[in-house]
Design a protein around this motif. Structure first.
Motif, mmCIF file in Angstrom:
data_model
loop_
_atom_site.group_PDB
_atom_site.id
_atom_site.type_symbol
_atom_site.label_atom_id
_atom_site.label_comp_id
_atom_site.label_asym_id
_atom_site.label_seq_id
_atom_site.Cartn_x
_atom_site.Cartn_y
_atom_site.Cartn_z
ATOM 1 N N LYS A 94 0.834 -1.201 0.000
ATOM 2 C CA LYS A 94 0.000 0.000 0.000
ATOM 3 C C LYS A 94 0.873 1.258 0.000
ATOM 4 O O LYS A 94 0.627 2.215 -0.752
ATOM 5 C CB LYS A 94 -0.913 -0.027 1.234
ATOM 6 C CG LYS A 94 -2.041 0.998 1.193
ATOM 7 C CD LYS A 94 -2.876 0.914 2.478
ATOM 8 C CE LYS A 94 -3.545 -0.442 2.621
ATOM 9 N NZ LYS A 94 -4.383 -0.513 3.836
ATOM 10 N N ILE A 95 1.915 1.251 0.854
ATOM 11 C CA ILE A 95 2.817 2.399 0.918
ATOM 12 C C ILE A 95 3.582 2.556 -0.388
ATOM 13 O O ILE A 95 3.776 3.676 -0.884
ATOM 14 C CB ILE A 95 3.762 2.267 2.130
ATOM 15 C CG1 ILE A 95 2.954 2.389 3.427
ATOM 16 C CG2 ILE A 95 4.871 3.319 2.089
ATOM 17 C CD1 ILE A 95 3.759 2.195 4.694
ATOM 18 N N GLN A 96 3.987 1.441 -0.969
ATOM 19 C CA GLN A 96 4.677 1.498 -2.265
ATOM 20 C C GLN A 96 3.799 2.158 -3.326
ATOM 21 O O GLN A 96 4.249 3.013 -4.093
ATOM 22 C CB GLN A 96 5.062 0.085 -2.715
ATOM 23 C CG GLN A 96 6.311 -0.457 -2.064
ATOM 24 C CD GLN A 96 7.578 0.125 -2.696
ATOM 25 O OE1 GLN A 96 7.826 -0.024 -3.886
ATOM 26 N NE2 GLN A 96 8.360 0.823 -1.885
ATOM 27 N N ASP A 97 2.542 1.794 -3.340
ATOM 28 C CA ASP A 97 1.620 2.355 -4.337
ATOM 29 C C ASP A 97 1.448 3.858 -4.140
ATOM 30 O O ASP A 97 1.448 4.642 -5.102
ATOM 31 C CB ASP A 97 0.268 1.641 -4.229
ATOM 32 C CG ASP A 97 -0.564 1.796 -5.494
ATOM 33 O OD1 ASP A 97 0.029 1.982 -6.572
ATOM 34 O OD2 ASP A 97 -1.802 1.744 -5.398
ATOM 35 N N ILE A 98 1.329 4.286 -2.871
ATOM 36 C CA ILE A 98 1.149 5.708 -2.575
ATOM 37 C C ILE A 98 2.412 6.493 -2.935
ATOM 38 O O ILE A 98 2.343 7.600 -3.482
ATOM 39 C CB ILE A 98 0.772 5.900 -1.092
ATOM 40 C CG1 ILE A 98 -0.617 5.294 -0.830
ATOM 41 C CG2 ILE A 98 0.788 7.378 -0.694
ATOM 42 C CD1 ILE A 98 -0.983 5.178 0.628
ATOM 43 N N LEU A 99 3.590 5.922 -2.651
ATOM 44 C CA LEU A 99 4.844 6.587 -3.019
ATOM 45 C C LEU A 99 4.948 6.781 -4.531
ATOM 46 O O LEU A 99 5.405 7.822 -5.010
ATOM 47 C CB LEU A 99 6.039 5.771 -2.511
ATOM 48 C CG LEU A 99 6.311 5.805 -1.000
ATOM 49 C CD1 LEU A 99 7.357 4.770 -0.625
ATOM 50 C CD2 LEU A 99 6.769 7.199 -0.564
ATOM 51 N N GLN A 100 4.502 5.779 -5.293
ATOM 52 C CA GLN A 100 4.590 5.866 -6.757
ATOM 53 C C GLN A 100 3.649 6.927 -7.324
ATOM 54 O O GLN A 100 3.872 7.440 -8.421
ATOM 55 C CB GLN A 100 4.288 4.496 -7.372
ATOM 56 C CG GLN A 100 5.424 3.493 -7.178
ATOM 57 C CD GLN A 100 5.031 2.069 -7.543
ATOM 58 O OE1 GLN A 100 3.883 1.805 -7.904
ATOM 59 N NE2 GLN A 100 5.980 1.147 -7.438
ATOM 60 N N MET A 101 2.603 7.257 -6.573
ATOM 61 C CA MET A 101 1.679 8.298 -7.032
ATOM 62 C C MET A 101 2.215 9.705 -6.756
ATOM 63 O O MET A 101 1.753 10.668 -7.362
ATOM 64 C CB MET A 101 0.315 8.123 -6.342
ATOM 65 C CG MET A 101 -0.423 6.881 -6.796
ATOM 66 S SD MET A 101 -1.983 6.704 -5.897
ATOM 67 C CE MET A 101 -2.570 5.145 -6.591
ATOM 68 N N GLY A 102 3.169 9.834 -5.858
ATOM 69 C CA GLY A 102 3.795 11.118 -5.604
ATOM 70 C C GLY A 102 2.848 12.179 -5.064
ATOM 71 O O GLY A 102 2.808 13.296 -5.577
ATOM 72 N N HIS A 103 2.125 11.836 -4.013
ATOM 73 C CA HIS A 103 1.178 12.804 -3.452
ATOM 74 C C HIS A 103 1.874 13.930 -2.685
ATOM 75 O O HIS A 103 1.335 15.030 -2.586
ATOM 76 C CB HIS A 103 0.183 12.093 -2.527
ATOM 77 C CG HIS A 103 -0.750 11.191 -3.246
ATOM 78 N ND1 HIS A 103 -1.566 11.623 -4.265
ATOM 79 C CD2 HIS A 103 -0.998 9.855 -3.102
ATOM 80 C CE1 HIS A 103 -2.278 10.602 -4.719
ATOM 81 N NE2 HIS A 103 -1.953 9.521 -4.035
ATOM 82 N N TYR A 104 3.059 13.651 -2.128
ATOM 83 C CA TYR A 104 3.742 14.664 -1.314
ATOM 84 C C TYR A 104 5.208 14.689 -1.703
ATOM 85 O O TYR A 104 5.934 13.702 -1.513
ATOM 86 C CB TYR A 104 3.588 14.335 0.171
ATOM 87 C CG TYR A 104 4.105 15.408 1.099
ATOM 88 C CD1 TYR A 104 3.493 16.666 1.161
ATOM 89 C CD2 TYR A 104 5.207 15.172 1.915
ATOM 90 C CE1 TYR A 104 3.952 17.648 2.017
ATOM 91 C CE2 TYR A 104 5.677 16.152 2.782
ATOM 92 C CZ TYR A 104 5.046 17.392 2.822
ATOM 93 O OH TYR A 104 5.513 18.368 3.672
ATOM 94 N N LEU A 105 5.664 15.844 -2.248
ATOM 95 C CA LEU A 105 6.999 15.926 -2.838
ATOM 96 C C LEU A 105 7.720 17.198 -2.388
ATOM 97 O O LEU A 105 7.503 18.278 -2.934
ATOM 98 C CB LEU A 105 6.893 15.919 -4.366
ATOM 99 C CG LEU A 105 6.204 14.699 -5.001
ATOM 100 C CD1 LEU A 105 5.967 14.941 -6.480
ATOM 101 C CD2 LEU A 105 7.031 13.445 -4.763
ATOM 102 N N PRO A 106 8.590 17.118 -1.389
ATOM 103 C CA PRO A 106 9.461 18.260 -1.091
ATOM 104 C C PRO A 106 10.401 18.498 -2.274
ATOM 105 O O PRO A 106 10.958 17.553 -2.843
ATOM 106 C CB PRO A 106 10.231 17.799 0.151
ATOM 107 C CG PRO A 106 9.368 16.726 0.765
ATOM 108 C CD PRO A 106 8.739 16.028 -0.404
ATOM 109 N N THR A 255 14.215 19.625 -12.634
ATOM 110 C CA THR A 255 13.765 18.356 -12.046
ATOM 111 C C THR A 255 12.265 18.216 -12.238
ATOM 112 O O THR A 255 11.485 19.058 -11.791
ATOM 113 C CB THR A 255 14.099 18.312 -10.544
ATOM 114 O OG1 THR A 255 15.496 18.535 -10.365
ATOM 115 C CG2 THR A 255 13.727 16.962 -9.947
ATOM 116 N N SER A 256 11.851 17.136 -12.890
ATOM 117 C CA SER A 256 10.429 16.928 -13.184
ATOM 118 C C SER A 256 9.715 16.289 -11.996
ATOM 119 O O SER A 256 10.353 15.787 -11.060
ATOM 120 C CB SER A 256 10.276 16.034 -14.411
ATOM 121 O OG SER A 256 10.727 14.720 -14.103
ATOM 122 N N ILE A 257 8.399 16.290 -12.050
ATOM 123 C CA ILE A 257 7.598 15.635 -11.016
ATOM 124 C C ILE A 257 7.961 14.158 -10.932
ATOM 125 O O ILE A 257 8.113 13.605 -9.823
ATOM 126 C CB ILE A 257 6.085 15.809 -11.296
ATOM 127 C CG1 ILE A 257 5.657 17.271 -11.107
ATOM 128 C CG2 ILE A 257 5.254 14.894 -10.397
ATOM 129 C CD1 ILE A 257 5.756 17.777 -9.687
#
Length: 642
Positions: A94-106, A255-257
């Motif tokens: 689940k965490i892997q999937d959320i990371l791949q969506m890039g919801h929060y990006l400093p 640097t792209s999204i």
């Protein structure tokens, strides 16, 4: 200091100017936090790194007490909010999937070496593939990495761009009041976050509904840092330099999204061992000195939000169909549920009928709205129900006490104004531990025992009137938090050991009459007994004067002891008393630390309440004055001298 990164020169200067960082004191400040943590039995598993601790110090401008408060809240929330703070393995699917969506990006770069960190939060409709709390969990994981790694984040702060393009009903339905309160409590009261701005971009129809929920749980300071835009425009670029924004947001950063997504996914994965080790670092509520913290005690009853959650769905759909402006009124009923044994005591002793609580609170609110001199008064439901309980549900007596309370807040500024917990005078009194409600009860429906150590006043330079100010601050916290104090009542223990002329001479007839009026005629305090210990010859004069100013009912509840405390143990068992009073439960130092932090945690509440008082110029009848309520002070002068 080992394990702490060196700062670049510009950040070092900013830390000293803006955060009160003194390099020569960093080591001792960190050690002070470690010493405090070791004394907290419920935090015995907590052993953070020096870099983690200095992050909390910087986020609290090197106030040790505020740092302790946030550390305590952070590790408490790790226990009471497992849905956010547990099971944080970065390789969980689940965490892997959320990371791949890039919801929060400093973002990787800052505008200058000492500029704040910019973060992009992308809450589009893909955020609803998982529960919103799982998405928030990953956002907090990234924030904790920044707290450990990013000096710009901890010193200069964070400026966040929240992109809601494509967000719809599936996202807003999940953003319930209960979830909003949990998330915003973490952000504002647990993390050492220096939020410089939150810019919400490309808001969709119906956004105001969710936004009104968010704002209701924010402090005024945080509210002023929120900005809303319907689309990208120059106002956005005034807040964010194009130099740091990725090209997808009209910026110049190469640097792209997608590159940011890949970077943060790898970064979070590299912290896997840290997250697994941290899983057990949280509060042990069974070992807490006071009452264990629970989700209900911190956030209220989720059931009280259910109707509003249904209303949000209904109004959102209605909005989409009709495109008209909507306003949602937050529910007024926010009262803690009682333990069954306390509920029965409330029914038997103070006439509480559960099905009458809502109409009784409404009746008090309607009465307040009709009082022109109380137009600034809008208390919480919990505050009102405490006044109802303290007056055995007599609406008229409740109105009378509320009116007197807010009147005295105007007429007695020496007690009810300037109540900042971090004021040096208030801090000094809190450190003395003069008024200490005990944190343990004999039974779940027992009365709350409070210890008033007036002997601590004698050896200090504090004015007695300032001491009473702090005493009443703590009593107000009890009225808000402690159902046992409000329903079962209070057993007061007053220690007069060593109290002499310096203290007694300050207890003038004027001061006595004012404090007696607050205790008996303004606050909903159910004093069941008062035990005066270690009395002296000088005490008799003061005591006889005080008895003249209280009712017969209260006089019967006073008990005087000289040196033999055995009689008191028949009423107040040793099992709940601190060791210094022949008891078996903790020490005075532990109680002092507990109540100091507790009062400090209410700093925002006391600040907001500063202006909530009667406006005597608008009272329909004759304006109240101190002379009306307490007589002409000159009439007391001879007795003061005597």
């Amino acid at each position: 200091m080992t394990s702490i990164r060196h700062l670049c020169p510009s950040l070092e200067i900013k830390a000293q100017k803006e955060l009160n960082e003194v390099p020569s004191r960093v080591s001792s400040d960190i050690q002070a936090l470690r010493d405090w943590l070791k004394k907290q039995p419920h935090l015995k598993s907590v052993n953070p790194s020096n870099q983690w601790l200095i992050g909390f110090l910087r986020g609290n401008k090197f106030s040790l007490e505020r740092s302790k408060g946030k550390l305590e809240m952070y590790y408490t929330l790790r226990t009471v909010l497992p849905e956010i703070y547990q099971n944080r393995d970065p390789f969980d699917s689940k965490i892997q999937d959320i990371l791949q969506m890039g919801h929060y990006l400093p973002l990787k770069i800052t505008e200058t070496d000492d500029a704040c960190r910019v973060c992009v939060a992308r809450f589009n409709d893909t955020a609803t593939k998982h529960h919103i709390l799982d998405v928030i969990k990953v956002c907090f994981m990234i924030n904790e990495i920044m707290l450990l790694e990013d000096d710009n984040y901890t010193i200069a702060g964070i400026n966040t761009l929240v992109d809601l393009e494509g967000a719809g009903i599936n996202l807003f339905i999940q953003w319930t009041p209960a979830i909003a309160k949990k998330v915003l409590t973490s952000v504002e009261k647990a993390y050492p976050l220096r939020l410089k701005g939150c810019h919400i971009l490309r808001t969709p129809p119906g956004f105001e509904t969710a936004y009104s929920i968010v704002k209701s749980f924010l402090s005024e300071k945080f509210k002023q840092r929120f900005f809303v835009y319907t689309k990208m425009n120059e106002s956005v670029y005034n807040a964010f330099s194009r130099k740091v924004l990725p090209q997808e947001y009209g910026g110049e950063n190469a640097t792209s999204i997608q590159e940011l997504i890949d970077h943060w996914k790898a970064k979070v994965e590299s912290y896997r061992e840290w997250f697994l080790l941290e899983d057990e670092q949280r509060s042990d509520e069974t070992s807490r000195l006071g009452e264990p913290k629970t989700s209900s005690s911190l956030f209220g009853v989720e059931g009280s939000f259910r109707k509003l959650e249904v209303d949000i769905i209904y109004y959102y759909l209605y909005f989409l169909n009709s495109q008209i402006e909507i306003r949602i009124k937050m529910p007024q009923m926010e009262i803690r549920p009682l333990l069954p044994i306390l509920k029965e005591k409330a029914r038997k002793e103070i006439n509480e009928e559960p099905d009458r609580i809502v109409p009784d609170i409404s009746a008090i609110r309607e009465w307040l709205e009709k009082q022109p001199h109380l137009k600034s008064v809008n208390p919480s439901d919990q505050w009102i129900v405490s006044f109802l309980r303290g007056n055995k549900y007599s609406l008229e007596r409740t109105k009378s006490k509320l009116d007197m309370y807010y009147t005295l807040r105007t007429l007695l500024p020496e007690i009810f104004c300037n109540r900042n917990p971090f004021d040096p005078i208030v801090q000094g009194i809190l450190k003395l531990g003069i008024f200490l409600p005990l944190t343990t009860l004999e039974r779940e429906d027992s009365r709350r025992v409070t210890l008033n150590r007036l002997n601590a006043v004698e050896s200090s330079n504090n004015r007695l009137i300032d001491v009473f100010k702090v005493v009443f601050m703590i009593i107000e916290i009890l009225i808000l938090e402690d159902d046992k104090f409000v329903i079962a009542g209070e057993d007061l223990v007053v220690d007069l050991d060593g109290v002499g002329i310096r203290t007694f001479s300050q207890f003038t007839p004027t001061v006595a009459k004012q404090t007696a009026a607050i205790s008996e005629k303004a606050l909903p305090v159910r004093l069941k007994s008062s035990h005066l210990l270690h009395t002296s010859t000088a005490f008799e004069s003061v005591y006889s004067m005080f008895r003249m100013l209280i009712s017969e009912k209260w006089k019967k509840r006073f008990n005087v002891y000289s040196r033999n405390l055995e009689a008191m143990y028949d009423v107040i068992p040793r099992t709940i008393l601190p060791k210094e009073y022949g008891g078996m439960c903790g020490t005075i130092e532990e109680l002092t630390d507990y109540w100091k932090i507790k009062v400090e945690s209410y700093s925002e509440w006391f600040f907001r309440e500063e202006m909530v008082r009667s406006d005597e110029a608008l009272r329909p009848a004759q304006a109240k004055t101190t002379s009306d309520l307490f007589g002409v002070e000159g009439s007391f002068r001879k007795l003061d001298v005597d």
